[in-house]
Write an enzyme that holds these catalytic residues in place. Sequence first.
Site, mmCIF file in Angstrom:
data_model
loop_
_atom_site.group_PDB
_atom_site.id
_atom_site.type_symbol
_atom_site.label_atom_id
_atom_site.label_comp_id
_atom_site.label_asym_id
_atom_site.label_seq_id
_atom_site.Cartn_x
_atom_site.Cartn_y
_atom_site.Cartn_z
ATOM 1 N N PHE A 111 0.819 -1.225 0.000
ATOM 2 C CA PHE A 111 0.000 0.000 0.000
ATOM 3 C C PHE A 111 0.848 1.269 0.000
ATOM 4 O O PHE A 111 0.354 2.353 -0.316
ATOM 5 C CB PHE A 111 -0.963 0.008 1.193
ATOM 6 C CG PHE A 111 -0.333 0.433 2.489
ATOM 7 C CD1 PHE A 111 0.243 -0.487 3.347
ATOM 8 C CD2 PHE A 111 -0.305 1.774 2.851
ATOM 9 C CE1 PHE A 111 0.838 -0.093 4.528
ATOM 10 C CE2 PHE A 111 0.283 2.185 4.035
ATOM 11 C CZ PHE A 111 0.861 1.237 4.881
ATOM 12 N N LYS A 112 2.114 1.135 0.353
ATOM 13 C CA LYS A 112 2.956 2.331 0.437
ATOM 14 C C LYS A 112 3.086 3.046 -0.911
ATOM 15 O O LYS A 112 3.390 4.232 -0.960
ATOM 16 C CB LYS A 112 4.314 1.985 1.022
ATOM 17 C CG LYS A 112 4.170 1.577 2.492
ATOM 18 C CD LYS A 112 5.466 1.399 3.206
ATOM 19 C CE LYS A 112 5.257 1.249 4.708
ATOM 20 N NZ LYS A 112 4.694 -0.061 5.105
ATOM 21 N N ASP A 113 2.823 2.322 -2.008
ATOM 22 C CA ASP A 113 2.845 2.966 -3.323
ATOM 23 C C ASP A 113 1.796 4.087 -3.444
ATOM 24 O O ASP A 113 2.013 5.041 -4.181
ATOM 25 C CB ASP A 113 2.570 1.931 -4.422
ATOM 26 C CG ASP A 113 3.740 0.961 -4.620
ATOM 27 O OD1 ASP A 113 4.907 1.389 -4.490
ATOM 28 O OD2 ASP A 113 3.473 -0.220 -4.923
#
Length: 469
Positions: A111-113
């Site tokens: 999810f860090k993208d």
Amino acid sequence: MRYISTRGQAPALNFEDVLLAGLATDGGLYVPENLPRFTQEEIASWAGLPYHELAFRVMRPFVTGSIPDADFKKILEETYGVFSHNAVAPLRQLNGNEWVLELFHGPTLAFKDFALQLLGRLLDYVLEKRGERVVIIGATSGDTGSAAIEGCKHCENVDIFILHPHNRVSEVQRRQMTTLFGENIHNIAIEGNFDDCQEMVKASFADQRFLKGTRLVAVNSINWARIMAQIVYYFHASLQLGGPARSVSFSVPTGNFGDIFAGYLARNMGLPINQLIVATNRNDILHRFMSGNQYVKETLHATLSPSMDIMVSSNFERLLFDMHGRNGAALAELMESFKQGGGFSVEQERWTETRKLFDSLAVDDAQTCETIAEVYAQTGELLDPHTAIGVKAARECRRSLDIPMVILGTAHPVKFPEAVEKAGVGKALELPPHLADLFEREERCTVLANDLKTVQAFVSQHGNRGKPL
Ligand SMILES: *Cc1c(COP(=O)(O)O)cnc(C)c1O
């Protein structure tokens, strides 16, 4: 929009400056001075919008005054255009009224993208306008490093140095970082552990003389822009499930309290959220606070969900600030006593009020594997260990079966093969097409001693597109 520090002593900043800031000068974290609030009609009118258009509506108030609408729209269209799923953040049903929000269709499969693809583009936009260059130095135990490098690889005005502990990240995670080349990309393997890497980053923020005047920018979740980007997918999920007319609950695998804090903000911005579940692994400082009003540091344990292996949750300070009526002086005192003595409780009424929204559970490695196996048997879906912790907590802590429960799916299972193997589901893990040849790609990485001066000398030697600062 103006941003203020949680400790009340640092100057207020606009969006541009908060983007380029690390910690506030008083040691606090930046938060919006006034949170925007949307009406139910307004939120309802966003149903069916493509992800980047929804993102524009949710985030626009935060950047007003710093980025003109047309430019912001273009940045968002590009950012979410690189995701490999048309829906960007699709929902997958596990059970009656139980859903996983798949946040792993970005370039690095976590999810860090969502935040770091945006952060890279925002930095480039702002720095180009100012005619400035910056250096990023970040520490990673895995996911942040690759997402930050992917997000910044095209940035003209950013040199990025990512420190990871030598031989202590998984091969997939290492290769996702070291196979990306560019004269502004610098992978450093430190002969030490993750804490050693993080200490070097902190020390570099505290004394920046080695940068010769170049500004240092933070990419961990103390950076406000990362939190801001994560608010959007709470709105996105709710709108797919009948919101805002209907309330929705979320279960969030949590380490630094960044992702779940974004959910808390979404609710304060007008999104009907019934319950937020804090799902931790054995490193359970947040669970101990939510269940027993004790915020106390304990020893670190290595788990099968390494992206949540923390002793202290940096973003929790942002919630504590609200819990204390946004009183910066009170918070400065609380955080100082935490630093001195190692723990605190908050006043009973404040804790009870917080518990109206938040529940929590700590899930150990054995339960994580059981949940992966159970969900695979029930649905054929293979969960990564972090997401599995979210599912377990959702099933244990759920208050109402009538309210849709959304578990944030924080990573793709292929990133964490050890947990999947231990769960014994016997399904082969396959890398998605854009990473299919990851194990054949050439790697570039510099191994350095666990020594601050050595690392800082390396940064000064290479900080200007590979040339000396
Ligand atoms: C970073 C990360 C988390 C924890 O996120 P926080 O914002 O620190 O709570 C959970 N799962 C995965 C896969 C991550 O990479």
